[in-house]
Write an enzyme that holds these catalytic residues in place. Structure first.
Site, PDB file in Angstrom:
ATOM      1  N   GLU A   1       5.121  -3.716  -7.039  1.00  8.55           N
ATOM      2  CA  GLU A   1       5.187  -4.649  -8.175  1.00  8.55           C
ATOM      3  C   GLU A   1       4.886  -3.958  -9.501  1.00  8.55           C
ATOM      4  OE1 GLU A   1       2.779  -8.073  -7.151  1.00  8.55           O
ATOM      5  OE2 GLU A   1       3.877  -8.396  -5.285  1.00  8.55           O
TER       6      GLU A   1
ATOM      7  N   GLU B   1       8.264  -8.482  -0.172  1.00  7.80           N
ATOM      8  CA  GLU B   1       7.156  -9.436  -0.279  1.00  7.80           C
ATOM      9  C   GLU B   1       7.673 -10.682  -0.978  1.00  7.80           C
ATOM     10  OE1 GLU B   1       3.380  -7.642  -1.499  1.00  7.80           O
ATOM     11  OE2 GLU B   1       2.850  -9.555  -2.396  1.00  7.80           O
TER      12      GLU B   1
END
Length: 351
Positions: free
Chosen positions: A168, A272
């Protein structure tokens, strides 16, 4: 598709796993995964051979997500999973034929804070930096842990692991995030990590996954890409699109990831994702499966991993009695979605 691992010395079973992820894409299949699936669930913890997914549908996920955060600092990781217990769960999943993937919510290298401490630090842990020893020490601990994940009776072998560090990074909530280090610093950190684990520590059972969060273009996805010689899986972490009901935007972004992975000779994955507490009783089929099945490009990825099931207001897979549980049964019965028992022998080469 012509993909090969970035490690020319990858173990046979690691190569076979990668090949079989490619074959799953070619067959139009998506492996379903869940973070900490057998460690705990809503209302239970540390029960043998249990997962919320299994409670609902009678089978384990095909992919298991784990976390090496806090390694070397305490006996449990960031989500209170004992590191020794986690080894056992990884080995059990592998023995059943499942796949294990690890992320790393690394604590801050210089302040003593956690991953969410956004004080710039990446430049300090690169070679020549004031805290480079912090990085090599942490990687030594991770290498030792991964190397102890073995199977076999008379002849031990290393369990293949998908490793997803510095995830991320297109967001800025972690210290390695976009606003907290330069492009060159991030790329250098990624490359050093791969080279250290592969070449210095001799880990040849790892598959490396690159996983940005929300991006606004293919160009942004690639902005901090460390290069084809340093990535095996081009992944994507996406909660935001589901949180705000933007299924068309999710499909567009997955299409970008798939197209980029195919252009670069990599495996695509939804590394994810999920919707917290799943308030929509038909979410699995209507918001996730139906849009994917309608788009032949966006659905060409190997696996998805839903985040963890911690408590009634913080869970991403259904549990017994949860409002989306019946719909989840329909979702996993679709032939494109694979659970653990649906898997072929993922660690055996078909070549």
């Amino acid at each position: 598709m012509g993909q090969t691992l970035i490690d020319p010395k990858a173990t046979d079973k690691t190569q076979a796993l990668y090949e079989n992820l490619i074959h799953a894409i070619e067959r139009g299949e998506i492996l379903f995964g869940h973070q900490d699936a057998t460690a705990y669930g809503v209302g239970w913890r540390s029960e043998e051979e249990r997962s919320d997914v299994k409670d609902v549908v009678g089978d384990f996920p095909a992919v298991y997500g784990w976390n090496v955060s806090k390694i070397g600092q305490r006996s449990m990781n960031i989500d209170s999973v004992d590191f020794g217990r986690m080894k056992d769960l990884v080995k059990q999943a592998y023995k059943r034929g499942g796949i294990n993937t690890f992320c790393w919510h690394a604590d801050h290298p210089t302040t003593g804070g956690d991953s969410w401490d956004t004080t710039p630090a990446v430049k300090n842990i690169l070679p020549g930096g004031s805290h480079h020893g912090w990085l090599t020490h942490k990687l030594d601990l991770i290498a030792e842990y991964f190397d102890d994940l073995t199977a076999g009776f008379l002849i031990k072998h290393k369990i293949p692991i998908i490793f997803r560090p510095y995830h991320e990074h297109t967001g800025s909530w972690f210290w390695w995030g976009k606003k907290n280090c330069s492009v060159d610093e991030f790329v250098a950190l990624w490359r050093f990590t791969v080279e250290y684990l592969r070449d210095e520590k001799g880990l040849h059972q790892l598959i490396y996954a690159y996983s940005p969060d929300i991006v606004q273009s293919k160009q942004e996805y690639l902005e901090r890409y460390p290069g084809d010689a340093y990535v095996d899986i081009m992944g994507f972490d996406d909660y935001e699109d589901f949180k705000f009901g933007r299924k068309n935007r999710f499909i567009e972004r997955m299409r970008w990831v798939v197209e980029l992975a195919e252009e670069h000779g990599k495996v695509a994955a939804l590394t994810e994702t999920g919707l917290e507490a799943i308030p929509d009783s038909t979410w699995w089929t209507q918001q996730l499966l139906k849009p994917l099945k309608k788009d032949p490009i966006a659905s060409r990825f190997a696996y998805m991993v839903l985040w963890r099931n911690a408590w009634p207001h913080h869970h991403y897979a259904p549990y017994l009695g949860q409002k989306s549980a019946e719909n989840f049964k329909t979702f996993v019965k679709d032939p494109i979605i694979l659970l653990e028992k649906d898997l072929p022998e993922m660690y055996k080469s078909s070549n």
